[in-house]
Design an enzyme around this catalytic site. Structure first.
Site, PDB file in Angstrom:
ATOM      1  N   LYS A   1      -4.692  -9.640  -5.798  1.00 38.30           N
ATOM      2  CA  LYS A   1      -5.939 -10.065  -5.151  1.00 38.30           C
ATOM      3  C   LYS A   1      -7.066  -9.076  -5.469  1.00 38.30           C
ATOM      4  O   LYS A   1      -6.806  -7.883  -5.676  1.00 38.30           O
ATOM      5  CB  LYS A   1      -5.720 -10.231  -3.644  1.00 38.30           C
ATOM      6  CG  LYS A   1      -6.058  -9.043  -2.812  1.00 38.30           C
ATOM      7  CD  LYS A   1      -5.994  -9.300  -1.329  1.00 38.30           C
ATOM      8  CE  LYS A   1      -6.118  -7.966  -0.627  1.00 38.30           C
ATOM      9  NZ  LYS A   1      -7.252  -7.775   0.220  1.00 38.30           N
TER      10      LYS A   1
ATOM     11  N   LYS B   1     -11.315  -4.052  -2.858  1.00 37.95           N
ATOM     12  CA  LYS B   1     -12.348  -3.037  -3.024  1.00 37.95           C
ATOM     13  C   LYS B   1     -11.778  -1.660  -3.301  1.00 37.95           C
ATOM     14  O   LYS B   1     -12.476  -0.785  -3.794  1.00 37.95           O
ATOM     15  CB  LYS B   1     -13.283  -3.026  -1.812  1.00 37.95           C
ATOM     16  CG  LYS B   1     -12.619  -2.676  -0.483  1.00 37.95           C
ATOM     17  CD  LYS B   1     -13.686  -2.538   0.601  1.00 37.95           C
ATOM     18  CE  LYS B   1     -13.517  -3.545   1.718  1.00 37.95           C
ATOM     19  NZ  LYS B   1     -12.331  -3.323   2.551  1.00 37.95           N
TER      20      LYS B   1
ATOM     21  N   LYS C   1       0.807  -1.220   0.000  1.00 37.09           N
ATOM     22  CA  LYS C   1       0.000   0.000   0.000  1.00 37.09           C
ATOM     23  C   LYS C   1       0.838   1.267   0.000  1.00 37.09           C
ATOM     24  O   LYS C   1       0.334   2.343  -0.302  1.00 37.09           O
ATOM     25  CB  LYS C   1      -0.965   0.006   1.198  1.00 37.09           C
ATOM     26  CG  LYS C   1      -2.052  -1.043   1.055  1.00 37.09           C
ATOM     27  CD  LYS C   1      -3.272  -0.757   1.887  1.00 37.09           C
ATOM     28  CE  LYS C   1      -4.346  -1.764   1.525  1.00 37.09           C
ATOM     29  NZ  LYS C   1      -5.600  -1.541   2.204  1.00 37.09           N
TER      30      LYS C   1
END
Ligand code: ATP
Ligand code: LTN
Length: 329
Positions: free
Chosen positions: A192, A195, A111
């Site tokens: 993966k 959202k 991230k």
């Protein structure tokens, strides 16, 4: 009865990955265990969130928990920030966690990579997650495969605290599904399904209208060739779609291979879309009803009250053991 705890971030619309990897196990475990399921809004703000969107998504995720089958009479459903002790214990755990441990976390690396400005909250996130779990002395934590590393750190922190300050915390175990622990993106099976992916075609949201789901599946990337065969190393895209099929249709991978033998990808994808829609449509109907009645507010209030009772007890014990002066003398 075991204690079960898990959380999902209100960082966007819940996906089929969240449902298959985590929520299906929440629903299963609620019948036999003492369960705590929360919307982890304090985690979501570790990356920038627009305030209006955060509020809406928090309520939406909570309503989806109920719509998907979590029964508030059986499980405690609440919002993380409504139970203040999470933030307090999270802070205390940052003081027990080493920088090196946090630097190794792959979620942090993923991230933060390529960003010039990364909030410190994203770095210390695993300490807060450990607090979430240990504050209820959870035995089992149902999560997808990507959370395994955070669970390991949680277990290390529990051991560390127990050793330094005396036996306090239960050491929790991850509870990860055998198939579906890592549902991959529809546009790239090496990532993966997530959202917060800016490409909305990469995920199926639980609130996507049926026609959008059909379109996303028809456009999902497939491997070269035309054989519907489960082979994650050589056919990662079709194997990912087969995993989704297996979950939604309740069929084994062998049964799926046999059914589409010699037929190519077209009929397989068409049927897959209908199986996914059949799982998601009833959830959407219940979801709309829950949002309309506003019942979620009472559910969350009661959930937070029950959770706070336990969390407050744990934080008092932790502060006592660590040597904080008791304000009541
Ligand atoms: P974000 O993109 O904001 O990081 P996310 O979609 O990855 O969010 P989380 O809120 O971080 O979702 O995860 C909630 C739960 O869903 C966790 O238990 C996580 O392991 C599980 N989960 C998330 N994505 C998947 C996936 N693609 N396959 C299986 N499980 C998943
Ligand atoms: N880090 C998790 C969300 C999360 C969680 C938890 C999961 C926060 N606190 C406690 C299980 C138990 C994630 O999915 N990214």
């Amino acid at each position: 009865m075991k204690k079960v705890l898990s959380g999902i971030q209100p960082s966007g619309q819940l996906t089929l990955g969240n449902y298959i990897g985590a929520m299906q196990n929440f629903i299963k475990l609620q019948h036999t265990e003492e369960c705590y399921f929360m919307v982890v809004d304090l985690h979501a703000v570790t990356v920038p969130q627009e305030p209006g969107a955060l509020r809406e998504q928090t309520e939406s995720v909570a309503a989806l928990f109920i719509a998907a089958g979590i029964d508030p009479a059986k499980a405690n459903v609440f919002v993380q920030s409504h139970v203040r002790a999470h933030a307090e214990l999270g802070w205390l755990f940052t003081t027990l966690t080493n920088m090196g441990e946090l630097e190794r976390m792959t979620q942090f690396k993923d991230k933060s990579s390529g960003k010039d400005s990364v909030g410190a909250g994203l770095f210390v996130y695993p300490a807060l997650m450990a607090a979430d779990i240990l504050i209820y002395n959870a035995d089992l934590v149902p999560v997808g495969d990507d959370q395994k590393q955070h669970l390991e750190l949680t277990r290390d922190l529990a051991h560390r605290f127990n050793q330094r300050f005396g036996s306090t915390f239960t050491i929790p175990e991850p509870f990860i599904p055998k198939v579906g622990a890592r549902v991959m993106s529809l546009d790239n099976a090496s990532k993966k399904m997530s959202k917060s992916n800016p490409n909305v075609g990469s995920f199926i949201a639980l609130l996507d209208p049926p026609d959008v789901i059909r379109k996303k599946i028809s456009r999902a990337t497939t491997d070269s060739g035309r054989e519907v065969k489960y082979d994650p190393a050589n056919k990662p895209e079709i194997s990912n779609l087969m995993g989704i099929y297996s979950h939604c249709a309740g069929m084994s991978l062998d049964e799926i291979e046999a059914k589409y033998d010699g037929q190519g990808y077209g009929p397989f994808k068409k049927d897959l879309a209908e199986h996914v829609v059949a799982v998601i449509e009833p959830i959407q109907t219940r979801y709309n009803e829950i949002r309309r009645t506003g019942e979620i507010h009472d559910i969350l209030k009661q959930g937070a009250e029950r959770a706070s009772l336990i969390a407050e007890k744990t934080i008092a014990e932790v502060k006592e053991k660590m040597g904080f002066l008791n304000p009541r003398g």
